[in-house]
Design an enzyme around this catalytic site. Sequence first.
Site, PDB file in Angstrom:
ATOM      1  N   HIS A 121      41.229  39.949  28.844  1.00  0.00           N
ATOM      2  CA  HIS A 121      41.479  38.739  28.059  1.00  0.00           C
ATOM      3  C   HIS A 121      40.182  38.372  27.349  1.00  0.00           C
ATOM      4  O   HIS A 121      39.092  38.694  27.816  1.00  0.00           O
ATOM      5  CB  HIS A 121      41.903  37.629  29.030  1.00  0.00           C
ATOM      6  CG  HIS A 121      42.372  36.365  28.392  1.00  0.00           C
ATOM      7  ND1 HIS A 121      41.503  35.425  27.874  1.00  0.00           N
ATOM      8  CD2 HIS A 121      43.618  35.851  28.216  1.00  0.00           C
ATOM      9  CE1 HIS A 121      42.189  34.400  27.401  1.00  0.00           C
ATOM     10  NE2 HIS A 121      43.472  34.628  27.593  1.00  0.00           N
ATOM     11  N   ASP A 198      38.680  38.843  37.497  1.00  0.00           N
ATOM     12  CA  ASP A 198      39.479  37.791  36.865  1.00  0.00           C
ATOM     13  C   ASP A 198      40.891  37.877  37.443  1.00  0.00           C
ATOM     14  O   ASP A 198      41.656  38.771  37.123  1.00  0.00           O
ATOM     15  CB  ASP A 198      39.491  38.013  35.353  1.00  0.00           C
ATOM     16  CG  ASP A 198      40.431  37.068  34.605  1.00  0.00           C
ATOM     17  OD1 ASP A 198      41.121  36.262  35.259  1.00  0.00           O
ATOM     18  OD2 ASP A 198      40.482  37.154  33.365  1.00  0.00           O
ATOM     19  N   GLN A 201      45.918  36.351  36.293  1.00  0.00           N
ATOM     20  CA  GLN A 201      47.285  36.870  36.199  1.00  0.00           C
ATOM     21  C   GLN A 201      47.809  37.416  37.517  1.00  0.00           C
ATOM     22  O   GLN A 201      48.989  37.741  37.625  1.00  0.00           O
ATOM     23  CB  GLN A 201      47.340  37.972  35.133  1.00  0.00           C
ATOM     24  CG  GLN A 201      47.142  37.466  33.728  1.00  0.00           C
ATOM     25  CD  GLN A 201      48.209  36.480  33.295  1.00  0.00           C
ATOM     26  OE1 GLN A 201      49.371  36.624  33.636  1.00  0.00           O
ATOM     27  NE2 GLN A 201      47.815  35.475  32.542  1.00  0.00           N
ATOM     28  N   LYS A 224      48.600  28.878  36.700  1.00  0.00           N
ATOM     29  CA  LYS A 224      49.351  30.132  36.782  1.00  0.00           C
ATOM     30  C   LYS A 224      50.080  30.249  38.121  1.00  0.00           C
ATOM     31  O   LYS A 224      50.882  31.163  38.320  1.00  0.00           O
ATOM     32  CB  LYS A 224      48.412  31.330  36.638  1.00  0.00           C
ATOM     33  CG  LYS A 224      47.465  31.275  35.463  1.00  0.00           C
ATOM     34  CD  LYS A 224      48.077  31.740  34.187  1.00  0.00           C
ATOM     35  CE  LYS A 224      47.003  31.872  33.110  1.00  0.00           C
ATOM     36  NZ  LYS A 224      47.497  32.411  31.851  1.00  0.00           N
ATOM     37  N   CYS A 362      45.589  36.944  23.384  1.00  0.00           N
ATOM     38  CA  CYS A 362      44.148  36.854  23.636  1.00  0.00           C
ATOM     39  C   CYS A 362      43.606  38.179  24.188  1.00  0.00           C
ATOM     40  O   CYS A 362      42.762  38.198  25.082  1.00  0.00           O
ATOM     41  CB  CYS A 362      43.825  35.706  24.586  1.00  0.00           C
ATOM     42  SG  CYS A 362      44.124  34.072  23.884  1.00  0.00           S
TER      43      CYS A 362
END
Length: 404
Positions: A121, A198, A201, A224, A362
Amino acid sequence: MFDVHAIRKEFPILSREVNGYSLVYLDNAATSQKPQQVIDAIVDYYSNYNANIHRGVHSLSQEATDAYEAARKKIQAHFSVKHSHEVILTPGTTHGINLVANGFSSLLKEGDEIIVSALEHHSNIVPWQMLCERTGAILKVIPIDEDGVLKMDAFDTLLSKKTKLVFVNHISNALGTINPIKYIIDEAHKYDAAVLIDGAQACSHIKPNLAALDCDFYVTSAHKMCGPTGVGMLYGKEEWLEKLPPYQGGGEMIAEVSFEKTTYAGLPHKFEAGTPNICGGIAFGVAIDYLNNIGFDAIAAHEEKLLKYATKKLLAIDGLKIYGTGTQKTSVISFNIEGIHPYDIGTIVDKLGIAVRTGHHCAQPIMNFFNIPGTVRASFAFYNTMEEVDKLVSAVERAKMMLQ
């Protein structure tokens, strides 16, 4: 027993209509919907014990502080973190990444190397580019193959004694690819490089065990995970958080202040300047409780069924291509139909009450790799149903008929 229809009743927004049709919400990779328990937690805070935390001796402040710090403990337990002070509550994933990138400005020198992946991202690309501009460090990129999977042999080649930092997402937001982060962490540590994952997600689909992963930093966002926007988590190993300077100055992050010298507070307050999103942090803890009550094994099993069913049904549409076809992926399908712009498909299916995301998500480097302007992305959550998949497929077929 996993009862998706009972679960759906706990999400008020799922009962509304859009353009005269029952809402089919398939933009979960952008943000998840919120169960009534989380909404109630936010209302309860503002209705009954709204006060600033850590600073007041009065009862409301103590109640708010206790609830906020209890949420931190829930996050610590959920992610299998050794110390609660290794959990920094942030405004979200992007803030956590920038905090770490800013801190490493004082630890890198010209010629040092940092590695990111081609699946990132923008939030896990731009801060490192800025870091390289400030320090003279060199950015290296792990390439991907036509399935949208990282080329790990290339990663092995990129690693060297010059490698100081490795940053990679746990799961690609654009393609749904699940990356081999344990291998990446272990190999990077052989060169004494720090690793940031990260997890924005990943955390709605799986329950990361950060002690077992042994990463140095892990970031995610509450929104999320059925929680509110504007709050997230940065996990950092104690030794790394002690090395990094404060990201922001202000109240709460200090021990002593004078016009001659300021000393900083200990962890986690060193990185939590100012009044935080108090109700957001509390509601984050409630959202974690909610997800754990359903169970991540049950969530994964249901979402896998949705992914397989939707993949099969969509691929039956002539001219439709799915991007991100690795064997390890989560419930995200990015696709295009030959000769049709993804934005046009998204616009038509929205008229039928179906929310999908269109564009580059993104993640422009991924779109450049495939030489496409973007994709239509349908991202599924545990509260989605097979019937909703059928509605999506029917809507895409209708859009194709109208646009070709």
